[in-house]
Design an enzyme around this catalytic site. Sequence first.
Site, PDB file in Angstrom:
ATOM      1  N   GLU A  20      86.405  65.114 -13.961  1.00 30.49           N
ATOM      2  CA  GLU A  20      85.915  64.487 -15.201  1.00 30.49           C
ATOM      3  C   GLU A  20      84.484  64.063 -14.907  1.00 30.49           C
ATOM      4  OE1 GLU A  20      84.712  62.865 -18.054  1.00 30.49           O
ATOM      5  OE2 GLU A  20      86.831  62.729 -18.602  1.00 30.49           O
ATOM      6  N   CYS A  38      79.879  58.555 -19.583  1.00 34.30           N
ATOM      7  CA  CYS A  38      79.693  60.015 -19.603  1.00 34.30           C
ATOM      8  C   CYS A  38      79.660  60.549 -21.029  1.00 34.30           C
ATOM      9  CB  CYS A  38      80.773  60.694 -18.785  1.00 34.30           C
ATOM     10  SG  CYS A  38      82.441  60.271 -19.298  1.00 34.30           S
ATOM     11  N   GLY A  97      83.211  61.335 -11.744  1.00 32.99           N
ATOM     12  CA  GLY A  97      81.897  60.979 -11.213  1.00 32.99           C
ATOM     13  C   GLY A  97      80.875  62.015 -11.622  1.00 32.99           C
ATOM     14  N   SER A  98      79.868  62.174 -10.781  1.00 31.09           N
ATOM     15  CA  SER A  98      78.751  63.051 -11.151  1.00 31.09           C
ATOM     16  C   SER A  98      79.036  64.503 -10.785  1.00 31.09           C
ATOM     17  CB  SER A  98      77.492  62.588 -10.419  1.00 31.09           C
ATOM     18  OG  SER A  98      77.659  62.780  -9.027  1.00 31.09           O
TER      19      SER A  98
HETATM   20  P1  ADP Z   1      77.683  58.107  -9.552  1.00 32.78           P
HETATM   21  O1  ADP Z   1      76.372  58.785  -9.264  1.00 32.78           O
HETATM   22  O2  ADP Z   1      77.968  57.995 -10.994  1.00 32.78           O
HETATM   23  O3  ADP Z   1      77.943  56.890  -8.731  1.00 32.78           O
HETATM   24  P2  ADP Z   1      79.079  59.747  -7.804  1.00 32.78           P
HETATM   25  O4  ADP Z   1      79.530  61.106  -8.107  1.00 32.78           O
HETATM   26  O5  ADP Z   1      77.972  59.600  -6.823  1.00 32.78           O
HETATM   27  O6  ADP Z   1      78.771  59.107  -9.176  1.00 32.78           O
HETATM   28  O7  ADP Z   1      80.264  58.851  -7.263  1.00 32.78           O
HETATM   29  C1  ADP Z   1      81.546  58.869  -7.790  1.00 32.78           C
HETATM   30  C2  ADP Z   1      82.545  58.723  -6.678  1.00 32.78           C
HETATM   31  O8  ADP Z   1      82.311  59.708  -5.673  1.00 32.78           O
HETATM   32  C3  ADP Z   1      82.499  57.387  -5.957  1.00 32.78           C
HETATM   33  O9  ADP Z   1      83.833  57.020  -5.659  1.00 32.78           O
HETATM   34  C4  ADP Z   1      81.728  57.692  -4.695  1.00 32.78           C
HETATM   35  O10 ADP Z   1      82.065  56.829  -3.627  1.00 32.78           O
HETATM   36  C5  ADP Z   1      82.193  59.101  -4.395  1.00 32.78           C
HETATM   37  N1  ADP Z   1      81.270  59.872  -3.573  1.00 32.78           N
HETATM   38  C6  ADP Z   1      79.931  59.860  -3.633  1.00 32.78           C
HETATM   39  N2  ADP Z   1      79.424  60.717  -2.716  1.00 32.78           N
HETATM   40  C7  ADP Z   1      80.470  61.282  -2.078  1.00 32.78           C
HETATM   41  C8  ADP Z   1      80.616  62.264  -1.044  1.00 32.78           C
HETATM   42  N3  ADP Z   1      79.565  62.848  -0.462  1.00 32.78           N
HETATM   43  N4  ADP Z   1      81.854  62.608  -0.672  1.00 32.78           N
HETATM   44  C9  ADP Z   1      82.911  62.047  -1.262  1.00 32.78           C
HETATM   45  N5  ADP Z   1      82.846  61.139  -2.232  1.00 32.78           N
HETATM   46  C10 ADP Z   1      81.647  60.742  -2.643  1.00 32.78           C
END
Ligand code: ADP
Length: 493
Positions: free
Chosen positions: A260, A294, A238-239
């Site tokens: 990743e 990505c 994710g991000s």
């Molecule tokens: P994007 O911005 O590409 O959606 P994120 O990093 O926000 O990427 O999300 C990737 C994953 O992380 C998803 O499964 C999302 O539900 C999860 N996620 C987002 N925010 C949180 C958080 N505060 N705690 C745990 N998991 C999170």
Amino acid sequence: MTSVQTGPAITATTHYINGCWSEHGARTFSDRNPFNGEVVAEIATGGAAEAEAAVAAANAAFPAWAAMPPIERQRLFLKAADVTERRLPMIVHSLAIETGSSAAFANFQVQWSINLLRQAASWGYLPCGEVLPSDTPGRFAMAVRKPLGVVAGFTPWNGAFNLAWRTAVLPMAFGNTVVMKPSEEAPVSAGLLHAEIAEEAGFPPGSLNVVVHGPGDAGAIADVFMASPAVRCINFTGSAATARILAEQAGRALKPIVLELGGYNPMIVLSDADLTHAVNATVFGAFFHQGQVCLCTRKVLVERPIHDAFIDALAAKTVTLKSGDPTDPRTIIGPLINDRAVQQVHQRVQDAIARGARVVTGAKAHGRVYEPTILADVPRDAVVTLGSEETFGPVLVVEAVDDAEEALRRAQTTPYGLSAAIMTGDQDRGLALAQRFDTGIVHVNGPTLVGEPSLPNGGVKDSGWGRSGHYAMEDFTEIRLITLNRGAGQYPI
Ligand code: ADP
């Protein structure tokens, strides 16, 4: 006559825990098509209780899964590949209506997944330890690789299908059991389809569990993963922003975390490059899946002698990309994932224009479909060119450079370190430059976006750590030292 595909309805809409599909609770949330806003499915909203049940199931399944002979795990992975292959049209349709994937990207994801499953089927036969020399007479020392236990995976919405298989398969191939939490943007394509396939392939109950949740509920599930002693590793795609939150929590819990993350991936085009190939690789790298991968190219640095010809050819190809409904097989550019994404992309493009950037193509939204956008003469302080922010959409910055040294310097002004690419007619020069990038990946005469499941994709710096392919053995096993000592032994006291 219409060329728009329809497909079978989505069937899995609730958690898969210990080999069973949970009942829907009182609350559900609407999973929507990013192109037209239609409801694709009503999805169960899980929380701490479901996460705890899934972790308990994965923990109970772990000893048998870890001890399973490689031949049996191999059969399961091969069967899962066959089931995936048979379901290809349905998966492609789900990816289109739930995540906005074009047919080309969806087919790529499914084929990648089939290949991964077939390759991982043999990883149980990789050497799983070493015999070590010892200074002590009579001591026979071994470093034996062991699975960790339960691995908790967070799956993203962009490469929903293949990245969720990667999240499941890499740990499972080395004997770990898995709990997956798909992104709320793609609960079906990033998790529930995988549970259906694992069930049909005959994976033992508890070996792969999936907990889905509504917007805003990810944190409660993550808290359970962090707090549970049974969860021995966090596996996040994710991000970087979310990764920082999770890595801090994992640090407090002293749990390893595999990350990743995103990238700000540069492409360098030297004046001896094949212009047509360079243009094709750039358009693909920048605009595949609307720039929501990505590994997508964010900036192209072009040597001055070919800069103008390159921009002209790049623009000419870019304007031919057909945009619209991703269920139409002719569509290349589908929608961005949600309104927030469209707003962010648009704001950053407008910011660059306000500072003096020249729009070569695009810079317009049609609903959630954003036109592939090429920006030139972008001032150094515009967000899209800084390299500190990943603009997750079809936006490409083109810059002229005097030479390869300047290109390399400017390509590296980013905290990210995922992928980079160099186009040149001189392979030796390309390889020499490739050594000097501070990234996990460099492609010479290829795009920044190359996807093969056997290759060790992964980043450095803000792009995370951990590698895919069988290199993931490093991330998802730990080494146990075992010694066998012969003789009476000699001790200092
Ligand atoms: P994007 O911005 O590409 O959606 P994120 O990093 O926000 O990427 O999300 C990737 C994953 O992380 C998803 O499964 C999302 O539900 C999860 N996620 C987002 N925010 C949180 C958080 N505060 N705690 C745990 N998991 C999170």
